[in-house]
Design an enzyme around this catalytic site. Structure first.
Site, PDB file in Angstrom:
ATOM      1  N   ARG A 110       0.837  -1.085  -0.110  1.00 34.91           N
ATOM      2  CA  ARG A 110       0.004   0.153   0.108  1.00 34.91           C
ATOM      3  C   ARG A 110       0.849   1.217  -0.097  1.00 34.91           C
ATOM      4  O   ARG A 110       0.352   2.368  -0.582  1.00 34.91           O
ATOM      5  CB  ARG A 110      -0.990  -0.092   1.094  1.00 34.91           C
ATOM      6  CG  ARG A 110      -1.937   1.301   1.225  1.00 34.91           C
ATOM      7  CD  ARG A 110      -3.021   0.764   2.463  1.00 34.91           C
ATOM      8  NE  ARG A 110      -4.255   1.450   2.176  1.00 34.91           N
ATOM      9  CZ  ARG A 110      -4.494   2.348   2.850  1.00 34.91           C
ATOM     10  NH1 ARG A 110      -3.955   2.743   4.074  1.00 34.91           N
ATOM     11  NH2 ARG A 110      -6.003   3.188   2.826  1.00 34.91           N
TER      12      ARG A 110
ATOM     13  N   VAL B  32      -7.326   7.584  -0.804  1.00 35.19           N
ATOM     14  CA  VAL B  32      -7.129   5.866  -0.834  1.00 35.19           C
ATOM     15  C   VAL B  32      -7.980   5.423   0.319  1.00 35.19           C
ATOM     16  O   VAL B  32      -8.007   5.917   1.662  1.00 35.19           O
ATOM     17  CB  VAL B  32      -5.634   5.499  -0.729  1.00 35.19           C
ATOM     18  CG1 VAL B  32      -5.779   4.080  -0.146  1.00 35.19           C
ATOM     19  CG2 VAL B  32      -4.865   5.976  -1.881  1.00 35.19           C
ATOM     20  N   SER B  33      -9.053   4.743   0.049  1.00 32.04           N
ATOM     21  CA  SER B  33     -10.231   4.361   1.103  1.00 32.04           C
ATOM     22  C   SER B  33      -9.730   3.623   2.241  1.00 32.04           C
ATOM     23  O   SER B  33      -8.335   2.879   2.119  1.00 32.04           O
ATOM     24  CB  SER B  33     -11.352   3.639   0.451  1.00 32.04           C
ATOM     25  OG  SER B  33     -11.911   4.475  -0.578  1.00 32.04           O
ATOM     26  N   ALA B  34     -10.301   3.735   3.423  1.00 30.03           N
ATOM     27  CA  ALA B  34      -9.693   2.839   4.514  1.00 30.03           C
ATOM     28  C   ALA B  34     -10.040   1.462   4.070  1.00 30.03           C
ATOM     29  O   ALA B  34     -10.676   0.942   3.392  1.00 30.03           O
ATOM     30  CB  ALA B  34     -10.845   3.155   5.694  1.00 30.03           C
TER      31      ALA B  34
ATOM     32  N   PHE C  52     -17.616   8.198   0.475  1.00 30.93           N
ATOM     33  CA  PHE C  52     -16.683   8.387  -0.515  1.00 30.93           C
ATOM     34  C   PHE C  52     -16.730   9.829  -0.992  1.00 30.93           C
ATOM     35  O   PHE C  52     -17.658  10.518  -0.822  1.00 30.93           O
ATOM     36  CB  PHE C  52     -17.110   7.483  -1.859  1.00 30.93           C
ATOM     37  CG  PHE C  52     -16.433   6.234  -1.990  1.00 30.93           C
ATOM     38  CD1 PHE C  52     -15.240   5.764  -2.149  1.00 30.93           C
ATOM     39  CD2 PHE C  52     -17.458   5.052  -1.322  1.00 30.93           C
ATOM     40  CE1 PHE C  52     -14.840   4.505  -2.049  1.00 30.93           C
ATOM     41  CE2 PHE C  52     -16.915   3.987  -1.275  1.00 30.93           C
ATOM     42  CZ  PHE C  52     -15.760   3.396  -1.598  1.00 30.93           C
TER      43      PHE C  52
END
Length: 414
Positions: free
Chosen positions: A50, A82-84, A226
């Site tokens: 990541r 960048v999403s959880a 989002f």
């Protein structure tokens, strides 16, 4: 969700150990929610670096258990992130990727594309598209740093899909979507699936849709949030200010609101109703929110800043989006739950009402909460369907109808 342990000041963080800790937390949390992750999804998270997709972020932050904003507008609003990990994992489970699948991601960033590439394998193909060149350039650099050259990264309006690489077995939307774009449906392969964070009267649910006859039917959904979509599919919620900018209602465009009367109502003494419906301290109740959105005609969401709550102007269950029932010059909202045991492990749902009809509106909202507890709390959940615009009311299932630009979305409770 718990945070990862902080690193000792003398410890030099190592990406592999940080990634392993993130994966362990992810697995543990999903198991606690009785939503075990597939072995394939766990392995993908364990394999994908990541931090290479977040090169300007400290290593510990890259593997933190929450979203990382990568671009903001001039007013500070997040434009890309960048999403959880838990949101990404939930959507990957809904997506149900298989080796060889062709996938379109609407809303880029690189990390999710890399996870999906891991899942579809060498015989699959991932295409990711974003309207912002800064975002796609960063995704390209991150993918190159990870040694990946076979992901299609496109700069363009994702609301239009990517016809040159269609049809797609899976389409995943990683920006807030007001509706299901016609192009996504057109570019979906037979037997395919779309997972999109759909706006449902202000609530956002990632819904997995498959074709059933001439419409789309949900195969599962989950809570998410989002950044809003840009381009042809962009939308903005109406905000009705009730007290300066401290307290507001987020309402749908077609909802009629007597703002002046509601501002006056807020300053009047409130009435209280306690429902007898309880919830555990760590028990999720997002299904209640979805039930209220489908059951209550005057449904919207209340937002409040911390100062308004601290001053006692409002006491909502959630500052950033508490369910509200509006009826003319009066409204009622779900109150901050109160503990009913000395250990404060069980809480009771309540309602606060304001305005001339406060008692009637508060009673109505309280009864909706009791109905959920009685009839739907232990059920299979909602059935969410998307029918083409123009579908006659008589051809829609019983339940709440939400008319959108491209579809007529229905929410029913089997």
């Amino acid at each position: 969700m718990p945070r990862l342990p902080e690193m000792d000041s003398q410890t030099i963080p190592h990406p592999e150990s940080l990634r392993a800790a993130m994966v362990d937390t992810l697995v543990r949390d999903f198991a606690a929610l009785k939503m075990p992750l597939s072995r394939e999804v766990v392995d993908a998270f364990a394999a994908v670096p990541r931090h290479l997709l977040l090169p300007d972020v400290p290593l510990e932050r890259a593997y933190a258990y929450d979203a990382v904003v990568t671009k903001r507008a001039e007013n500070g609003a997040a434009m890309s992130s960048v999403s959880a990990p838990q949101i990404i994992a939930m959507m990957l489970m809904l997506l149900d990727l298989k080796p060889g699948h062709r996938v379109l991601e609407v809303g880029s960033g690189g990390y999710n594309a890399l996870l999906m590439r891991e899942l579809v394998g060498p015989d699959g193909r991932v295409t990711t598209i974003d309207i912002d060149a800064d975002v796609t350039d960063r995704a390209k650099r991150g993918l190159a740093a990870a040694g990946v050259a076979d992901v299609n990264v496109l700069t363009g309006d994702g609301g239009l899909g990517a016809r040159e690489f269609a049809p797609f077995d899976r389409i995943v939307v990683t920006v807030g979507a007001p509706d299901i774009a016609t192009q996504w449906n057109d570019q979906l392969a037979e037997g395919g699936r779309i997972v999109a964070p759909l706006d449902l009267r202000g609530l956002t649910r990632a819904v997995a849709f498959e074709r059933e006859g001439g419409h789309l039917t949900s195969r599962g959904y989950g809570v998410c949030g989002f950044v809003p979509m840009q381009g042809a599919g962009a939308y903005a919620k109406r905000l009705i200010l009730l007290h300066d900018e401290d307290v507001a209602l987020r309402v749908d465009d077609d909802m009629s609101v007597d703002a002046a009367s509601l501002r006056k109502a807020l300053l009047e003494p409130r009435v209280e109703r306690w429902t007898g419906v309880t919830v555990g301290a760590m028990e999720p109740f997002d299904e209640l929110d979805l039930w209220l959105a489908s059951a209550a005609s005057g449904f919207c969401l209340l937002t409040a800043d911390r100062e308004a709550v601290d001053q006692g102007l409002v006491s909502p269950s959630w500052r950033l989006g508490t369910p509200v029932l509006v009826d003319g010059d009066s409204f009622a909202y779900r109150a901050r739950a109160r503990p009913v045991d000395p250990e404060e492990t069980v809480y009771e749902f309540g309602v606060y009402g304001h305005g001339p009809a406060a008692e009637r509106v508060a009673d109505a909202l309280a009864e909706h909460i009791r109905a959920w507890d009685r009839d739907h709390r232990s059920g299979p959940g909602a059935r969410i369907e998307a029918y083409p615009v123009g579908t006659a009311d008589t051809d829609l299932p019983a339940g709440r109808v939400i008319d959108k630009r491209n579809t007529r979305v229905t929410i029913s409770w089997p």
